[in-house]
Design an enzyme around this catalytic site. Structure first.
Site, mmCIF file in Angstrom:
data_model
loop_
_atom_site.group_PDB
_atom_site.id
_atom_site.type_symbol
_atom_site.label_atom_id
_atom_site.label_comp_id
_atom_site.label_asym_id
_atom_site.label_seq_id
_atom_site.Cartn_x
_atom_site.Cartn_y
_atom_site.Cartn_z
ATOM 1 N N CYS A 237 -15.459 11.032 -53.133
ATOM 2 C CA CYS A 237 -16.389 10.700 -52.049
ATOM 3 C C CYS A 237 -16.274 11.700 -50.900
ATOM 4 O O CYS A 237 -15.213 11.884 -50.335
ATOM 5 C CB CYS A 237 -16.107 9.290 -51.541
ATOM 6 S SG CYS A 237 -17.225 8.855 -50.203
ATOM 7 N N CYS B 6 -42.947 37.970 -64.039
ATOM 8 C CA CYS B 6 -42.355 39.154 -64.665
ATOM 9 C C CYS B 6 -42.630 40.397 -63.828
ATOM 10 O O CYS B 6 -41.765 41.230 -63.624
ATOM 11 C CB CYS B 6 -42.905 39.323 -66.082
ATOM 12 S SG CYS B 6 -41.990 40.542 -67.052
#
Ligand SMILES: Cc1cc2nc3c(=O)[nH]c(=O)nc-3n(C[C@H](O)[C@H](O)[C@H](O)COP(=O)(O)OP(=O)(O)OC[C@H]3O[C@@H](n4cnc5c(N)ncnc54)[C@H](O)[C@@H]3O)c2cc1C
Ligand code: SF4
Lengths: 448, 349
Positions: free
Chosen positions: B52, B270
């Site tokens: 936690c 690309c």
């Protein structure tokens, strides 16, 4: 019911509630949630097909992304950069044959992104602030006369003003806006949007509109050329084609554009008379609009007659469906032969079936009669060249222009419906006005 | 109160395993005491929450313990001494090497580890009052990030523990962004014996578990797996280190022109951020195609394409690679031996 003598043409066919419902916004605006959900569907395509399909070349993926990022005002500026009438175009463009037809999601799943609706969301948001996203360039001292305050003239004026020129628009009618104000179907542009948009556009400054000042023998082209550094003609089409059918001047036979204009200007639609049985002749947007609006005014039977098949109709599939779902009947392969008139008043129409033989349309010889209380002609508008005083060359009856929208007369440009080779769409008129403005600008300021 | 409910639930559902999550200060006595109390509920095991990241860590619990392997080992040992119940140690990802705390848990005698707990995060800044969100009286602090975005991190950490020579074989309970059956199966394929779900249930309610169960069992039926053990850990041997990847493995992206909707996303990705290996036009028309001479098989286009199965990677096994102009070598060769590596050349000299 007792048989009424003469044609059944009257006002007040509907209740006030029905008029309001029938002429409400065709596509209610998207709320913020809807706009965010819809804008999220855009793929932000490379060299986007929608942008290519837009006659004004709006950067559509960019404005949709701006909406999705919570920046609708930035989106509006992206739209206005290419199309200052982006608000009207969002409402009236046949997007189903332009940007939305090209949308890759139409290819992918038959459901294009609602580009028009998103464009309206963005432009409405910025217009509501009343602020222009532009500041005029320093004054050039040049003055330009624009003839006609329709989409072409307004777009031209705005771009010229942006570049620092002063513009005076000469408008024949008492109100600016052109067909935005007098022609477009009223359910596409509700709540006086056309005038609001004109006000918004001219709020950039440097544009004066002179209403009730037609180009004519009292205000000639030569005068304008003398008084101004350049002239732009955006006069639209003021004539209509004739049917060429017997008794076409009988009472009850009207030009669709005139009737639509009355409808658009009516303060109280319940006072507008409409026939019980209507026949519309034509196959374009005007035919659809007059048919649908007659129906919405309470006409019982409305039939569109078109002389060819549905694929040759200029009205898109979407427009045809709009008419049909409003209860308009479309009859194909028929043409009017003569108006049946009694004491100078039309009571019906004699029609003939048609067919296409070797690319030529001919009557089959078989005829039938249609009863009608009103007959609307919607078979196309024509350019009336008289105000030009014979100074300018025409091409197929409209003003001849070159790639930069110059006419044959030095210092005079033209665009919109009055120019030859156009698409007869609001958005195309806007693009013409914008391009002509750029050409005028580089002509007037060759050194910049 | 909690203990009473735990006891009640266990009594009503005796056939279900119940693991109790514990967070206690780093002292032996409190651990001893609480373990006794949990045993009384007849729960089946305990999970030591060393993960936690907020509220508890500042008080010496949770990730304050989980970030110090020595503490993990110490507390795990106490717990194993003081209870007969199995002990699971829950690990925090807010460390640099997950293998150290995992090994510490093992050394302390823990029966299993569970991971990952949430990641320290600020999810948003309110741009009107310039404070983290959620904002409490004008201020905010970090919280624990979870949900689908952390799943790739969790999968990687799970794989490291599953592969490490010191921790290999230590039972793992997988946690981190599990929302569908496929997510669960992926954790199991990396050797998890159980998986845990929180964020997805927070978002949709417990009903989502129904989809996970039916999806997992349908997939297992199709594959012919009878139990989870039939596929558990099958992906572990295929996780390797970069230098052992086959450098002679040549693939090229392939665009299925029938599926392509011509959005051009592959081209933009690309062209702007990769190897300029996709062309956008053919004979003047919009058309997207891979340029084999440029394609390095980065897979970016596969990831951005919105159409399922439209772009795939195709292996070349013979001939020359149009990009390098070299013959394709069907034999395996990795970086440690490959001629492209100057170090390996040196070693060979
Ligand atoms: C009924 C109807 C419905 C339509 N619906 C659509 C639609 O839904 N979507 C769409 O995209 N397009 C639609 N169109 C087409 C569209 O309205 C036109 O293409 C567009 O308005 C053309 O713009 P414009 O500026 O060239 O001409 P116009 O809009 O016609 O404006 C010309 C302006 O010039 C003024 N003018 C004319 N003569 C003179 C003169 N001598 N001196 C001074 N001023 C003069 C006119 O009064 C007018 O204000 C429709 C057309 C019609 C007729
Ligand atoms: S991303 Fe996919 S759908 Fe889009 S253009 Fe490339 S291959 Fe075609």
């Amino acid at each position: 019911m007792a048989k009424v003598a003469g044609p059944d043409i009257r006002a007040k066919r509907l209740s006030a509630k029905d008029y309001a419902a029938n002429f409400a916004d065709l596509h209610p605006p998207l709320d913020q949630h809807e706009a965010l959900v819809e804008s999220d569907r855009c793929y932000f395509c490379y060299d986007a097909p929608c942008q290519r399909a837009c006659p004004t070349g709006i950067d559509i993926p960019m404005f949709i992304r701006e909406i999705n990022a919570g920046n609708p005002k930035g989106a509006a500026k992206t739209i206005y950069d290419e199309n200052i009438l982006g608000g009207m175009c969002a409402r009236v463009c046949p997007t189903e044959t332009l940007c939305e037809e090209a949308c890759v999601r139409e290819a992918a799943e038959g459901q294009p992104v609602k580009i028009g609706q998103l464009q309206r969301y963005a432009t409405d948001t910025l217009m509501a602030t009343g602020k222009q996203p532009y500041i005029r360039a320093a004054s050039t001292g040049k003055r330009i006369a624009v003839v006609g305050a329709g989409p072409a003239g307004l777009a031209c004026a705005h771009r010229l003003s942006f570049h620092g020129h002063d513009v005076t628009i000469f408008e024949a009618k008492k109100k600016p806006g052109g067909l935005n104000e007098f022609g477009i179907a009223s359910y596409k542009t509700v709540n006086g949007f056309a005038q609001k948009e004109v006000d918004y556009i001219i709020s950039i400054g440097g544009i004066t509109i002179k209403n009730g000042k037609p180009l004519s023998k009292n205000l000639t082209l030569d005068q304008l050329r003398n008084d101004y550094d350049a002239v732009f003609l955006g006069m639209g089409l003021q004539g209509v084609n004739a049917l060429g059918a017997k008794h076409e001047d009988a009472d009850g036979v009207d030009d669709a554009v005139d009737y639509i204009s009355d409808l658009r200007q009516a303060n109280d639609l319940s006072k507008l008379k409409v026939g019980r049985r209507i026949v519309v002749i034509g196959g374009g947007m005007t035919a659809i609009d007059v048919a649908v609006q007659s129906k919405l005014l309470g006409a019982e039977d409305v039939t569109i007659l078109y002389r060819r098949g549905q694929h040759q109709m200029k009205a898109s599939a979407y427009e045809r469906e709009l008419a049909q779902t409003r209860g308009v009947k479309i009859k194909h392969w028929v043409m009017p032969k003569k108006v049946i008139a009694k004491n100078g008043t039309a009571t019906g129409l004699e029609c003939e079936y048609t067919e296409e033989k070797k690319g030529k349309l001919t009557g089959t010889g078989e005829t039938f009669k249609l009863e009608a209380d009103m007959i609307f002609k919607a078979i196309g508008q024509t350019f009336i060249a008289t105000p030009l005083g014979g100074l300018i060359e025409l091409d197929h009856g409209r003003i001849k222009i070159d790639a930069d929208h110059r006419t044959s007369l030095k210092g005079v440009w033209a665009g919109g419906d009055c120019a030859a080779g156009g698409q007869d769409l609001t958005v195309a008129a806007v693009e013409d006005g914008k391009r002509a403005a750029e050409s005028i600008h580089s002509f007037l300021t060759p050194d910049t | 109160m909690n203990l009473r409910e735990i006891k009640k639930v266990k009594r009503e559902w005796p056939d279900r395993a119940m693991v109790v999550s514990l967070m206690v200060p780093c002292e032996e006595e409190p651990w001893k005491k609480i373990l006794k109390e949990v045993e009384d509920t007849e729960a089946d095991g305990v999970e030591l929450n060393f993960g936690c990241p907020h509220g508890m860590s500042e008080r010496g619990m949770g990730s304050a313990v989980g970030q110090v392997p020595e503490y993990i080992e110490m507390v795990a040992r106490w717990c194993k001494q003081h209870t007969r119940m199995p002990v699971i140690v829950k690990l925090t990802p807010n460390i640099t090497d997950i293998r150290r705390p995992a090994n510490a848990a093992k050394q302390g005698g823990a029966d299993a580890v569970s991971l990952i707990n949430t990641i320290n995060s600020i999810t948003a800044i309110d741009l009107d009052n310039f404070a983290p969100q959620p904002t409490i009286d004008g201020k905010g602090s970090h919280g624990g990030y979870c949900g689908p975005a952390v799943r790739p991190i969790a999968l990687s950490m799970v794989s490291e523990i599953a592969r490490d020579k010191d921790t290999r074989g230590l039972p793992i309970s997988g946690i981190g962004g599990i929302a569908t059956w496929r997510d669960a199966a992926e954790f199991i394929a990396l050797s998890c014996g159980t998986v845990q779900v929180c964020t997805a249930a927070m978002a949709y309610g417990f009903r989502i578990v129904q989809e996970m169960a039916s999806g997992l069992s349908n997939w297992m039926n199709e594959k012919g797996y009878r139990t989870i053990d039939d596929f558990r850990g099958l992906a572990v041997p295929n996780v390797t280190d970069w230098q052992y990847l086959n450098l002679n493995y040549v693939t090229k992206a392939r665009i299925d022109q029938d599926l392509c909707i011509k959005c051009g996303r592959c081209y933009a990705a690309c062209e702007d951020t990769s190897h300029q290996a996709i062309s956008a036009t053919k004979n003047g028309r919009r058309h997207f195609e891979v340029i084999d001479e440029e394609c390095v098989a980065c897979n970016l286009c596969v990831n951005v394409c919105p159409v399922d199965g439209c772009i795939t990677m195709e292996r070349l096994t013979a001939g020359t690679d149009p990009r390098t102009g070299k013959d394709i070598n069907p034999a395996y060769a990795n970086w440690t031996t490959h001629p492209n590596n100057p170090m390996s050349l040196k070693a060979a000299e």
